[in-house]
Design a protein around this motif. Structure first.
Motif, mmCIF file in Angstrom:
data_model
loop_
_atom_site.group_PDB
_atom_site.id
_atom_site.type_symbol
_atom_site.label_atom_id
_atom_site.label_comp_id
_atom_site.label_asym_id
_atom_site.label_seq_id
_atom_site.Cartn_x
_atom_site.Cartn_y
_atom_site.Cartn_z
ATOM 1 N N ASP A 149 2.402 8.620 -6.670
ATOM 2 C CA ASP A 149 2.915 10.001 -6.617
ATOM 3 C C ASP A 149 3.999 10.214 -7.660
ATOM 4 O O ASP A 149 4.037 11.239 -8.340
ATOM 5 C CB ASP A 149 3.501 10.302 -5.232
ATOM 6 N N THR A 195 0.841 -1.201 0.000
ATOM 7 C CA THR A 195 0.000 0.000 0.000
ATOM 8 C C THR A 195 0.873 1.247 0.000
ATOM 9 O O THR A 195 0.615 2.198 -0.742
ATOM 10 C CB THR A 195 -0.914 0.009 1.235
ATOM 11 N N ARG A 196 1.922 1.178 0.839
ATOM 12 C CA ARG A 196 2.808 2.349 0.874
ATOM 13 C C ARG A 196 3.507 2.520 -0.476
ATOM 14 O O ARG A 196 3.585 3.626 -1.021
ATOM 15 C CB ARG A 196 3.848 2.163 1.975
ATOM 16 N N LYS A 237 1.252 3.966 -3.028
ATOM 17 C CA LYS A 237 1.049 5.402 -2.875
ATOM 18 C C LYS A 237 2.256 6.169 -3.430
ATOM 19 O O LYS A 237 2.113 7.132 -4.191
ATOM 20 C CB LYS A 237 0.840 5.750 -1.400
#
Lengths: 209, 335
Positions: free
Chosen positions: A32, A24-25, A28
């Motif tokens: 970005d 998930t990190r 993200k």
């Protein structure tokens, strides 16, 4: 969605939870990165288009002028004039990092060969139209070199965007749902096991009374 | 050399000139839709071309040079004084020397740029460049090569080849015309050298070159002194023309080279006007029964024919407008 082929143990569950957190990190971060790459890429593409239009327009005119000049001269004469170039361009490539994409930063230096005289080519077998077209082509050269740098950067960034997009998609639509489902499955399985063992204990306890 | 010695060749030229392209041929070629059609017109003339091959490799110079080579060889065999032909073929000889010198200076492979036209075979020229000596060649040519090599060895400037060959080309031409001592040919050489000098001045000023550059590139073999040209050039190219060229018989034709604003010279038009002035000189002499003028006129005609054909073919190949081709067309023999 296929769940992962793992044993439904607490150990696995904790592992998978860690992996989910990382995924998930990562997702993200990659998302970005993709957005930022896109933003920079679009700016570059705009600049590239502008420069390309300019260079193409000027180059077409210059080549046209050259063709007209050439048509009045023997081709061997022209080739002889430029057989030994009076300028040499040396290229020094450094790498620049845009969002972890290594793009080239080209530094061209034109060496005029420590020339003392202003003679570029013989005037006998050339004509004024040739002077003009050669002048134009030399004026385009810096822009042309700049364009090559931007185009290469765009290509590299496009590749990187493509790669990042694939990673983001893989995480978003495959990896994360898979992990989630597997975690859910293991949790269910563990709960089921727990309930089974409680029931078993209760039964054993009943048998004792 | 007696003028009557030319009577045989002059009669022969009447036959040759019928093989030159006519205005109608040019007109058809200019109006052609594309390169293929233009080549079709050329096929029916003296140029025996293989149009499918040319359409593929677009090598126009190959057949044009072949034709020139044949003609000059024929002229060498029939003209009593071979130096007369040299007035035109020297340009190729000096071009070849430049190529050979550059090969020697930089150890490059430039053989494909050699043009096998001229009185002396390429091997003789090659020998000269390698040994710096020649018994066979004109001492002017030998000196040119020696000077260029000496300059390169001292200063290491490649352009020595260009500078010396251009200067000595004019010197050599002047030596030939002086020896021939024919009024029209001398006038032709004057026109060629003086106007080439004017063209050089215009081009140098346009490119912002210095006075010393003019010293290097201007020829001192013309009828107007180099010094006078350089002095006048300080006030611009138009001044050179007005101060030094207005008393010339061709002053009227030169007016055309002034740009609309009268403050600059259109060098493209100048190049064309030089040819037109020489064309008129040639027209005067081409029907003389004796003397070297008809040969000169014929050589001028064939050179311009090759230029015109190249112009049209390159133009058609690159979809250049008819108008642009027309304004660059050189004078046509007999029109």
């Amino acid at each position: 969605m296929a769940r992962l082929n793992v044993k439904p143990t607490r150990m696995e569950l904790s592992n998978l939870k860690d992996r989910l957190a990382i995924s998930t990190r990562g997702h993200k971060l990659l998302k970005d990165k993709q957005d930022e790459l896109m933003r920079q890429f679009i700016d570059l593409i705009r600049e590239n288009n502008k420069l390309r239009d300019e260079v193409e327009k000027e180059l077409t005119e210059a080549m046209r002028a050259f063709v007209v000049a050439k048509s009045l001269l023997n081709e061997s004469f022209i080739e002889e004039l430029f057989a030994i170039p009076d300028k040499s361009v040396s290229l020094n490539i450094e790498e620049k990092n845009i969002m972890s994409v290594m793009v080239p930063e080209m530094n061209f230096s034109v060496n005029e060969d420590e020339k003392e005289s202003e003679m570029q080519y013989g005037l006998l077998n050339s004509n004024s139209e040739l002077d003009d077209s050669i002048d134009r082509i030399s004026n385009i050269l810096p822009k042309l070199l700049k364009l090559s740098e931007i185009e290469k950067t765009c290509q590299l960034m496009a590749d990187e965007i493509e790669k990042t997009r694939r990673r983001v998609n893989a995480l978003e639509y495959l990896k994360i749902p898979q992990l989630k489902e597997t975690i859910h499955y293991i949790q269910m399985k563990l709960e089921e096991n727990e309930r089974a063992s409680i029931t078993r204990i209760m039964k054993v306890k009943d048998m004792g009374t | 050399m007696q003028d009557t010695q030319y009577k045989g060749v002059n009669t022969l030229l009447r036959v040759y000139e019928t093989r030159l392209l006519t205005s109608e041929d040019y007109e058809k070629m200019i109006r052609a839709e594309d390169l293929k059609e233009a080549l079709e017109v050329l096929k029916s003339t003296e140029y025996h071309i293989n149009d499918s091959e040319i359409l593929e490799d677009k090598n126009f110079d190959a057949f044009l040079m072949h034709r020139l080579k044949d003609i000059y060889e024929e002229l060498y065999s029939v003209t009593p004084d071979s130096e007369l032909i040299q007035i035109y073929t020297l340009r190729y000889s000096y071009h070849n020397l430049k190529v050979l010198l550059k090969q020697r200076f930089k150890d490059l492979e430039l053989e494909h740029l050699l043009i096998p036209i001229g009185k002396y075979p390429l091997t003789t020229l090659r020998n000269l460049v390698n040994t710096e000596q020649s018994e066979e060649l004109n001492p002017i040519m030998v000196e040119a090569v020696q000077e260029a090599i000496a300059d390169y060895e001292i200063y290491g400037r490649i352009e020595a080849a260009d500078v010396f060959m251009d200067t000595y080309y004019y010197k050599h031409m002047r030596a030939i015309t002086n020896r021939l001592d024919n009024d029209t040919i001398t006038r032709m050489a004057d026109v060629m050298i003086d106007l080439d000098n004017l063209s050089t001045v215009v081009r140098s000023i346009n490119q912002g070159k210095s006075r010393s550059f003019l010293h290097t590139v201007l020829s001192s073999s013309g009828s107007i002194s180099k010094h006078a040209i350089i002095e006048a050039a300080d006030q611009g190219a138009v001044n050179v023309m007005q101060q030094l060229f207005l008393d010339k018989p061709y002053a009227k034709q030169l007016e055309a080279v002034l740009a609309d604003s009268k403050d600059s010279i259109n060098s493209m038009v100048l190049d064309k006007v030089i040819d037109e002035i020489i064309h008129e000189l040639m027209e005067e002499g081409k029907y003389q029964p004796f003397g070297p003028m008809p040969v000169m006129a014929f050589m001028f005609a064939i050179e311009k024919e090759v230029t015109n054909i190249r112009l049209i073919l390159v133009g058609k190949d690159n979809q250049i407008e008819e108008e642009i081709i027309r304004e660059r067309m050189r004078p046509i023999y007999g029109s």
